[in-house]
Write a protein that holds these residues in place. Sequence first.
Motif, PDB file in Angstrom:
ATOM      1  N   SER A 123       0.811  -1.219   0.000  1.00 30.34           N
ATOM      2  CA  SER A 123       0.000   0.000   0.000  1.00 30.34           C
ATOM      3  C   SER A 123       0.846   1.272   0.000  1.00 30.34           C
ATOM      4  N   ILE A 124       2.127   1.122  -0.302  1.00 25.97           N
ATOM      5  CA  ILE A 124       3.017   2.277  -0.366  1.00 25.97           C
ATOM      6  C   ILE A 124       3.469   2.453  -1.809  1.00 25.97           C
ATOM      7  N   PRO A 125       3.083   3.518  -2.465  1.00 26.17           N
ATOM      8  CA  PRO A 125       3.440   3.719  -3.879  1.00 26.17           C
ATOM      9  C   PRO A 125       4.952   3.708  -4.090  1.00 26.17           C
ATOM     10  N   GLU A 126       5.374   3.198  -5.235  1.00 26.07           N
ATOM     11  CA  GLU A 126       6.799   3.119  -5.519  1.00 26.07           C
ATOM     12  C   GLU A 126       7.452   4.487  -5.606  1.00 26.07           C
ATOM     13  N   ASP A 127       6.678   5.510  -5.959  1.00 28.42           N
ATOM     14  CA  ASP A 127       7.253   6.849  -6.091  1.00 28.42           C
ATOM     15  C   ASP A 127       7.181   7.647  -4.777  1.00 28.42           C
ATOM     16  N   ALA A 128       6.793   6.990  -3.683  1.00 32.18           N
ATOM     17  CA  ALA A 128       6.700   7.698  -2.395  1.00 32.18           C
ATOM     18  C   ALA A 128       8.078   8.054  -1.856  1.00 32.18           C
ATOM     19  N   GLY A 129       9.080   7.280  -2.203  1.00 29.73           N
ATOM     20  CA  GLY A 129      10.437   7.483  -1.722  1.00 29.73           C
ATOM     21  C   GLY A 129      11.186   6.165  -1.724  1.00 29.73           C
ATOM     22  N   THR A 130      12.446   6.201  -1.344  1.00 29.65           N
ATOM     23  CA  THR A 130      13.266   4.984  -1.305  1.00 29.65           C
ATOM     24  C   THR A 130      12.992   4.208  -0.019  1.00 29.65           C
ATOM     25  N   ARG A 370       2.601   1.089   7.678  1.00 28.11           N
ATOM     26  CA  ARG A 370       2.256   1.819   6.456  1.00 28.11           C
ATOM     27  C   ARG A 370       2.208   3.320   6.729  1.00 28.11           C
ATOM     28  N   ARG A 371       1.578   3.696   7.802  1.00 27.20           N
ATOM     29  CA  ARG A 371       1.442   5.120   8.145  1.00 27.20           C
ATOM     30  C   ARG A 371       2.797   5.748   8.476  1.00 27.20           C
ATOM     31  N   VAL A 372       3.640   5.010   9.207  1.00 28.10           N
ATOM     32  CA  VAL A 372       4.961   5.547   9.551  1.00 28.10           C
ATOM     33  C   VAL A 372       5.782   5.776   8.298  1.00 28.10           C
ATOM     34  N   ALA A 373       5.804   4.801   7.400  1.00 29.04           N
ATOM     35  CA  ALA A 373       6.594   4.933   6.177  1.00 29.04           C
ATOM     36  C   ALA A 373       6.132   6.134   5.346  1.00 29.04           C
ATOM     37  N   LEU A 374       4.849   6.258   5.163  1.00 30.27           N
ATOM     38  CA  LEU A 374       4.318   7.364   4.351  1.00 30.27           C
ATOM     39  C   LEU A 374       4.604   8.708   5.000  1.00 30.27           C
ATOM     40  N   LYS A 375       4.542   8.756   6.343  1.00 25.96           N
ATOM     41  CA  LYS A 375       4.815  10.008   7.041  1.00 25.96           C
ATOM     42  C   LYS A 375       6.268  10.417   6.899  1.00 25.96           C
ATOM     43  N   ILE A 376       7.190   9.458   7.072  1.00 25.87           N
ATOM     44  CA  ILE A 376       8.605   9.772   6.976  1.00 25.87           C
ATOM     45  C   ILE A 376       9.003  10.107   5.545  1.00 25.87           C
ATOM     46  N   LEU A 377       8.462   9.372   4.587  1.00 28.38           N
ATOM     47  CA  LEU A 377       8.817   9.608   3.196  1.00 28.38           C
ATOM     48  C   LEU A 377       8.227  10.923   2.693  1.00 28.38           C
ATOM     49  N   GLY A 378       7.175  11.377   3.384  1.00 33.13           N
ATOM     50  CA  GLY A 378       6.600  12.692   3.045  1.00 33.13           C
ATOM     51  C   GLY A 378       5.738  12.676   1.816  1.00 33.13           C
TER      52      GLY A 378
END
Length: 378
Positions: A123-130, A370-378
């Motif tokens: 559920s984390i898009p590939e373009d969200a970050g590394t 999922r929420r932590v990753a998206l928050k950190i990746l911005g």
Amino acid sequence: MTDSLALAYARKLIACESITPATGAVFDALEEMLTPLGFAVDRFLSGEDDQNPAHGAPVENLFAIRKSSGRHFAFAGHLDVVPPGDGWGSDPFVPEIRGDLLHGRGAVDMKGSIAAFVAALHSIPEDAGTISLIITGDEEGPAIYGTRALIDHMHARQSVPDFCLVGEPTSVHRLGDMMKIGRRGSVNMWISVAGTQGHVAYPHLADNPIPRLIKILAEIEAIHLDDGTDWFQPSNIEITDMQVGNKATNVIPAKAEARLSIRFNDLQQGDALVERLRTLIEAGGGTLTAMISGEAFLTPPGELSAAISEAVEAVTGIQPEASTTGGTSDARFLTRVCPVVEFGLCNATMHKLDEAVALADLEALTEIYRRVALKILG
């Protein structure tokens, strides 16, 4: 009923027997999960030439990365497990659901957390970050050829993360009640005092090492290291073993030995503690051998811990306590690279018979990650 992604992944990982040091099938299983998600997976063995059995070599490690622009967020963990022991209610490497619990060695420490993070990746898009995964087969063992080798590998690839979440089971009473922002350091010491063996009826012809060892230990016991800090409890020295091995009642022994373990906060340094005790021990007629397992570290509350706290509260309704309690983990190595916080499942059954994770916790942890990753990746 079809398994959720997290449950299906946890089953696959638990089904791979991976007593430390882990190699082979369990890494195959994880690689098969990550490759379809766009990850480049590197696997390598470390310590292949080390013939010392105490070093637990060789060790397999895995570094997987899905590159994109922006920040780099890493998840770290281990696929090795401690030996299961006897007395399980079912085969420890055949995952079994009983009621609302999934049983199996590694269910919480920490194949369940790895499964939850991989499930979250869907559920984390590939373009969200590394995003990368730093996974070793040697956390439960000597930890010589595991995460430290992975750190060297990341530096060589110029793939050092900006933030790292370690999926150790940090929760205590319910999922989300605690995260670890630091850990105490650890050093083990072995003391040996030599004497001269002889008959107890002729003490002038012998040299009993036991009184000297007792005096040394009394001096060590009297040491007060510190009173702790805002984030750490006081450092402590514990005498964990004392032995002579003398089976005869009428013999003065030739040697007496003891073992110490020191858990210390960030007011202390491992090398300084070793030298302080070495001076005392040698002055008392003994010798010292020491092994520093890791230094104390602290990631002060900041962006990563705030992201975890926000995600946990959104999913569970509680705020995690920021703690530095407990034993060591591989975060002690990763803290040299970037800010590190540990957060994962409930630790009540880790290393125990019938280790188990609540099915609901697997799903909740997936959403938290999922929420932590998206928050950190911005």
